[in-house]
Design a protein around this motif. Structure first.
Motif, PDB file in Angstrom:
ATOM      1  N   GLN A 280       0.831  -1.202   0.000  1.00 11.86           N
ATOM      2  CA  GLN A 280       0.000   0.000   0.000  1.00 11.86           C
ATOM      3  C   GLN A 280       0.866   1.253   0.000  1.00 11.86           C
ATOM      4  O   GLN A 280       0.583   2.216  -0.712  1.00 11.86           O
ATOM      5  N   GLN A 281       1.931   1.262   0.795  1.00  8.93           N
ATOM      6  CA  GLN A 281       2.816   2.430   0.831  1.00  8.93           C
ATOM      7  C   GLN A 281       3.515   2.626  -0.514  1.00  8.93           C
ATOM      8  O   GLN A 281       3.675   3.762  -0.968  1.00  8.93           O
ATOM      9  N   ILE A 282       3.929   1.535  -1.146  1.00  5.44           N
ATOM     10  CA  ILE A 282       4.536   1.632  -2.479  1.00  5.44           C
ATOM     11  C   ILE A 282       3.524   2.221  -3.456  1.00  5.44           C
ATOM     12  O   ILE A 282       3.855   3.101  -4.253  1.00  5.44           O
ATOM     13  N   ALA A 283       2.284   1.763  -3.373  1.00  4.99           N
ATOM     14  CA  ALA A 283       1.231   2.294  -4.245  1.00  4.99           C
ATOM     15  C   ALA A 283       1.045   3.790  -4.004  1.00  4.99           C
ATOM     16  O   ALA A 283       0.973   4.584  -4.950  1.00  4.99           O
ATOM     17  N   ASN A 284       0.992   4.188  -2.746  1.00  4.62           N
ATOM     18  CA  ASN A 284       0.781   5.601  -2.421  1.00  4.62           C
ATOM     19  C   ASN A 284       1.949   6.479  -2.878  1.00  4.62           C
ATOM     20  O   ASN A 284       1.744   7.622  -3.275  1.00  4.62           O
ATOM     21  N   LEU A 285       3.169   5.951  -2.807  1.00  2.00           N
ATOM     22  CA  LEU A 285       4.351   6.727  -3.210  1.00  2.00           C
ATOM     23  C   LEU A 285       4.494   6.823  -4.730  1.00  2.00           C
ATOM     24  O   LEU A 285       5.100   7.759  -5.236  1.00  2.00           O
ATOM     25  N   THR A 286       3.969   5.850  -5.446  1.00  2.00           N
ATOM     26  CA  THR A 286       4.136   5.831  -6.904  1.00  2.00           C
ATOM     27  C   THR A 286       2.894   6.274  -7.666  1.00  2.00           C
ATOM     28  O   THR A 286       2.929   6.401  -8.887  1.00  2.00           O
ATOM     29  N   GLY A 287       1.780   6.452  -6.951  1.00  2.48           N
ATOM     30  CA  GLY A 287       0.543   6.833  -7.626  1.00  2.48           C
ATOM     31  C   GLY A 287      -0.149   5.670  -8.315  1.00  2.48           C
ATOM     32  O   GLY A 287      -1.063   5.867  -9.114  1.00  2.48           O
ATOM     33  N   LEU A 288       0.268   4.456  -7.991  1.00  3.24           N
ATOM     34  CA  LEU A 288      -0.345   3.259  -8.570  1.00  3.24           C
ATOM     35  C   LEU A 288      -1.432   2.730  -7.639  1.00  3.24           C
ATOM     36  O   LEU A 288      -1.445   3.038  -6.447  1.00  3.24           O
ATOM     37  N   ARG A 289      -2.302   1.909  -8.169  1.00  4.41           N
ATOM     38  CA  ARG A 289      -3.279   1.213  -7.332  1.00  4.41           C
ATOM     39  C   ARG A 289      -2.569   0.020  -6.688  1.00  4.41           C
ATOM     40  O   ARG A 289      -1.660  -0.566  -7.267  1.00  4.41           O
ATOM     41  N   VAL A 290      -2.999  -0.345  -5.489  1.00  5.76           N
ATOM     42  CA  VAL A 290      -2.327  -1.419  -4.762  1.00  5.76           C
ATOM     43  C   VAL A 290      -2.409  -2.734  -5.541  1.00  5.76           C
ATOM     44  O   VAL A 290      -1.454  -3.526  -5.526  1.00  5.76           O
ATOM     45  N   GLU A 291      -3.495  -2.963  -6.252  1.00  9.20           N
ATOM     46  CA  GLU A 291      -3.619  -4.187  -7.048  1.00  9.20           C
ATOM     47  C   GLU A 291      -2.552  -4.236  -8.143  1.00  9.20           C
ATOM     48  O   GLU A 291      -1.986  -5.281  -8.437  1.00  9.20           O
ATOM     49  N   THR A 292      -2.282  -3.064  -8.747  1.00 14.31           N
ATOM     50  CA  THR A 292      -1.248  -2.968  -9.783  1.00 14.31           C
ATOM     51  C   THR A 292       0.127  -3.249  -9.197  1.00 14.31           C
ATOM     52  O   THR A 292       0.950  -3.943  -9.800  1.00 14.31           O
ATOM     53  N   VAL A 293       0.380  -2.727  -8.002  1.00 18.25           N
ATOM     54  CA  VAL A 293       1.664  -2.958  -7.320  1.00 18.25           C
ATOM     55  C   VAL A 293       1.832  -4.446  -7.035  1.00 18.25           C
ATOM     56  O   VAL A 293       2.898  -5.020  -7.275  1.00 18.25           O
ATOM     57  N   ILE A 294       0.792  -5.103  -6.543  1.00 16.15           N
ATOM     58  CA  ILE A 294       0.872  -6.531  -6.224  1.00 16.15           C
ATOM     59  C   ILE A 294       1.205  -7.341  -7.477  1.00 16.15           C
ATOM     60  O   ILE A 294       2.096  -8.204  -7.449  1.00 16.15           O
ATOM     61  N   ARG A 295       0.515  -7.045  -8.583  1.00 14.78           N
ATOM     62  CA  ARG A 295       0.791  -7.765  -9.839  1.00 14.78           C
ATOM     63  C   ARG A 295       2.220  -7.487 -10.323  1.00 14.78           C
ATOM     64  O   ARG A 295       2.931  -8.402 -10.750  1.00 14.78           O
ATOM     65  N   ALA A 296       2.636  -6.223 -10.259  1.00 18.46           N
ATOM     66  CA  ALA A 296       3.974  -5.855 -10.738  1.00 18.46           C
ATOM     67  C   ALA A 296       5.060  -6.517  -9.903  1.00 18.46           C
ATOM     68  O   ALA A 296       6.069  -6.992 -10.435  1.00 18.46           O
TER      69      ALA A 296
END
Length: 198
Positions: free
Chosen positions: A163-179
């Motif tokens: 979630q923190q990675i998503a918030n720092l990059t402007g991505l959705r958390v689901e996108t971060v998990i897949r990436a």
């Protein structure tokens, strides 16, 4: 650490304790103190009109909070919220400006720190303009690993949640998990018990 805690205390700083999820300041508040974290973690964030959170930075022990705004007349353009219980040293603005004016070594340390913060902002601004989620995440990993001065592959443990990675990059958390799963398959990162090693 930007400034030795004893120096700050000598010049009139005092400790303030904040519980988890406490607002230290909010967008629009006027900066009245130099603040340096003694313990705990603080998140600087903003919210989009649709309510989505955007994390600007995550700060921890030794980091200062919103210090550059003490040199101008602007209000805070972000919120500072504790992620854990925190102890923060607070030095009144006038005392801080006098300390910087009278001490060349502290001024030099401060300018180096501001340079590092600007580097982070420029790096993240450029990489967040990418449409590729992997590029955004790798840029964030490179920055954090560089700050930790770790050069060996897969030795750096990323302390941020998905979630923190998503918030720092402007991505959705689901996108971060897949990436992140894809990055592990490509051996860009290693995953151990869901923890990211880069």
């Amino acid at each position: 650490m930007i400034t030795d805690e004893n120096v700050l205390l000598k010049h009139g700083a005092y400790e303030e304790r904040y519980p988890t999820k406490e607002i230290i300041f909010k967008k629009g508040d006027t900066p009245h103190f130099y603040m340096q974290i003694c313990s705990g973690t603080v998140e600087l964030n903003n919210y989009h009109q649709d309510g989505r959170e955007f994390t600007l930075n995550i700060l921890s022990k030794g980091d200062s909070i919103g210090e550059s705004l003490l040199f101008g007349a602007n209000s805070y353009p972000m919120n500072a919220i504790t992620k854990t219980d925190c102890i923060v040293l607070k030095l009144p603005k006038a005392n801080f400006l006098k300390l910087v004016e009278d001490n060349k070594e502290i001024t030099s340390q401060f300018l180096r720190h501001l340079s590092d913060r600007l580097y982070y902002k420029y790096t993240m601004l450029f990489n967040n303009s990418s449409l590729n989620p992997t590029e955004k995440i790798v840029s964030l990993l490179d920055y954090y690993k560089g700050c930790a001065r770790e050069e060996e592959p897969f030795r750096y443990h990323m302390p941020l949640t998905r979630q923190q990675i998503a918030n720092l990059t402007g991505l959705r958390v689901e996108t971060v998990i897949r990436a992140i799963k894809k990055m592990a398959q490509q051996e860009i990162i290693h995953l151990k018990e869901r923890q990211i090693y880069y």
